[in-house]
Design a protein around this motif. Sequence first.
Motif, short mmCIF file in Angstrom:
data_model
loop_
_atom_site.label_atom_id
_atom_site.label_comp_id
_atom_site.label_asym_id
_atom_site.label_seq_id
_atom_site.Cartn_x
_atom_site.Cartn_y
_atom_site.Cartn_z
N ILE A 17 0.61 -1.52 -0.19
CA ILE A 17 0.01 -0.07 0.11
C ILE A 17 1.55 1.07 -0.11
CG2 ILE A 17 -1.60 1.12 1.36
CD1 ILE A 17 -2.62 -1.47 2.33
N LEU A 18 0.67 2.34 -1.34
CA LEU A 18 1.66 3.28 -0.92
C LEU A 18 0.52 4.59 -0.80
CD1 LEU A 18 4.43 4.07 -1.20
CD2 LEU A 18 4.25 3.97 -3.81
N ILE A 19 1.04 5.40 -0.34
CA ILE A 19 0.11 6.37 0.55
C ILE A 19 0.77 7.42 0.12
CG2 ILE A 19 -1.34 7.66 1.51
CD1 ILE A 19 -1.52 4.66 3.39
N ARG A 20 0.77 8.64 -0.92
CA ARG A 20 1.35 9.93 -0.74
C ARG A 20 0.95 11.25 0.17
NH1 ARG A 20 4.27 14.39 -1.62
NH2 ARG A 20 4.13 15.14 -2.55
N TYR A 21 1.79 11.30 0.51
CA TYR A 21 1.60 12.19 2.14
C TYR A 21 0.94 13.25 1.79
CZ TYR A 21 2.15 15.77 6.39
OH TYR A 21 2.07 15.68 6.98
N ASP A 72 -3.86 15.77 5.20
CA ASP A 72 -5.66 16.01 5.83
C ASP A 72 -4.91 14.13 5.66
OD1 ASP A 72 -5.35 14.99 3.34
OD2 ASP A 72 -7.51 15.69 2.72
N LEU A 73 -4.10 13.83 5.87
CA LEU A 73 -3.41 12.40 5.69
C LEU A 73 -3.97 11.50 7.69
CD1 LEU A 73 -2.12 8.98 5.00
CD2 LEU A 73 -0.24 10.47 5.88
N ASN A 74 -5.19 10.46 7.31
CA ASN A 74 -5.52 10.37 8.41
C ASN A 74 -4.71 8.45 8.81
OD1 ASN A 74 -6.70 9.44 11.03
ND2 ASN A 74 -8.38 9.12 10.32
N ILE A 75 -3.64 8.89 9.54
CA ILE A 75 -2.54 8.36 10.17
C ILE A 75 -3.18 7.30 10.84
CG2 ILE A 75 -0.54 8.81 9.36
CD1 ILE A 75 -0.19 9.14 12.39
N LYS A 76 -4.47 7.27 12.54
CA LYS A 76 -5.13 6.38 13.00
C LYS A 76 -5.20 5.18 12.13
CE LYS A 76 -7.07 8.67 16.11
NZ LYS A 76 -8.21 9.82 17.07
N LEU A 77 -5.83 4.70 11.11
CA LEU A 77 -6.40 4.58 10.82
C LEU A 77 -4.97 3.07 10.49
CD1 LEU A 77 -7.72 5.56 7.69
CD2 LEU A 77 -8.94 4.81 9.59
N LYS A 111 1.93 14.39 13.33
CA LYS A 111 0.94 13.32 13.35
C LYS A 111 0.92 11.94 14.32
CE LYS A 111 -1.17 15.12 8.64
NZ LYS A 111 -2.16 15.16 9.15
N VAL A 112 2.05 11.10 14.08
CA VAL A 112 2.48 10.24 14.99
C VAL A 112 2.64 10.60 16.50
CG1 VAL A 112 4.06 8.64 15.17
CG2 VAL A 112 3.97 8.98 12.95
N ASP A 113 3.43 11.50 16.47
CA ASP A 113 3.00 12.17 18.03
C ASP A 113 1.66 12.37 18.26
OD1 ASP A 113 4.70 12.95 20.37
OD2 ASP A 113 4.19 15.23 19.50
N LYS A 114 1.65 13.23 17.48
CA LYS A 114 -0.35 13.57 17.90
C LYS A 114 -1.43 12.29 18.73
CE LYS A 114 -4.40 16.35 16.89
NZ LYS A 114 -5.47 16.20 15.99
N GLU A 115 -1.27 11.22 17.58
CA GLU A 115 -2.08 10.30 18.05
C GLU A 115 -1.98 9.21 18.88
OE1 GLU A 115 -4.81 9.43 16.90
OE2 GLU A 115 -4.63 11.24 14.94
N TYR A 116 0.09 9.42 19.64
CA TYR A 116 0.21 8.09 20.98
C TYR A 116 0.53 9.63 21.71
CZ TYR A 116 0.97 4.10 17.93
OH TYR A 116 0.53 3.15 17.39
N LYS A 117 0.54 10.39 21.07
CA LYS A 117 0.87 11.85 22.84
C LYS A 117 -0.33 11.13 24.22
CE LYS A 117 2.74 15.14 22.37
NZ LYS A 117 3.04 16.48 21.76
N ASP A 118 -1.56 10.98 24.05
CA ASP A 118 -2.78 10.23 25.05
C ASP A 118 -1.93 9.08 25.47
OD1 ASP A 118 -4.04 12.59 24.57
OD2 ASP A 118 -5.68 11.58 22.80
N PHE A 119 -1.17 8.54 24.42
CA PHE A 119 -1.22 6.93 25.01
C PHE A 119 -0.23 7.10 25.85
CE2 PHE A 119 -4.53 6.03 21.89
CZ PHE A 119 -5.37 5.26 22.82
N ARG A 120 0.54 7.80 25.49
CA ARG A 120 1.48 7.95 26.36
C ARG A 120 2.75 6.53 26.30
NH1 ARG A 120 -0.83 9.57 31.89
NH2 ARG A 120 -1.13 12.19 31.49
N ASN A 135 3.28 -0.14 9.43
CA ASN A 135 2.34 -1.34 10.03
C ASN A 135 1.64 -1.56 8.33
OD1 ASN A 135 2.28 -1.94 12.31
ND2 ASN A 135 0.68 -0.81 12.82
N GLY A 136 3.32 -1.70 7.29
CA GLY A 136 3.03 -2.15 6.44
C GLY A 136 2.46 -1.16 5.38
N HIS A 137 1.94 0.63 5.23
CA HIS A 137 1.55 0.76 4.79
C HIS A 137 2.58 2.23 4.68
CE1 HIS A 137 -2.30 0.13 6.41
NE2 HIS A 137 -2.50 -0.11 5.65
N THR A 138 2.59 2.45 3.36
CA THR A 138 4.04 3.28 3.20
C THR A 138 4.21 4.84 2.36
OG1 THR A 138 5.52 1.36 2.18
CG2 THR A 138 6.39 3.17 1.80
#
Length: 110
Positions: free
Chosen positions: A3-7, A10-15, A73-82, A55-58
Amino acid sequence: MIILIRYTEDLNIKLFLTFDKEKRYMSDIITFDIESTNIHEIKQAVMYLWSCTINGHTVYGRTWFEFVGLLRKVDKEYKDFRQNVLIWIHNFSFEQTFMSSYIDMSDKSF
């Protein structure tokens, strides 16, 4: 399947991510690499493409601004989970030369 995704902004990496509040480090696999070339006329090496696999999504991009946006975006998604995020970087000493102008390398995370 690749899976190849252009940055984009509005990319939703939470998926692509998994979350586990009990773990100290996340179990997701994130890798990073750049492609670069030398421009002989100006005697300078430049990065012309970066890719980050989550996780396999490039996800790929052409500018450091885009890569920094992805890191935010990565930092924002994981911040709540510490959780601490591990990014496996191919040939880090080489990549660090290019990244140092865009990312503060004095941070303890590097």
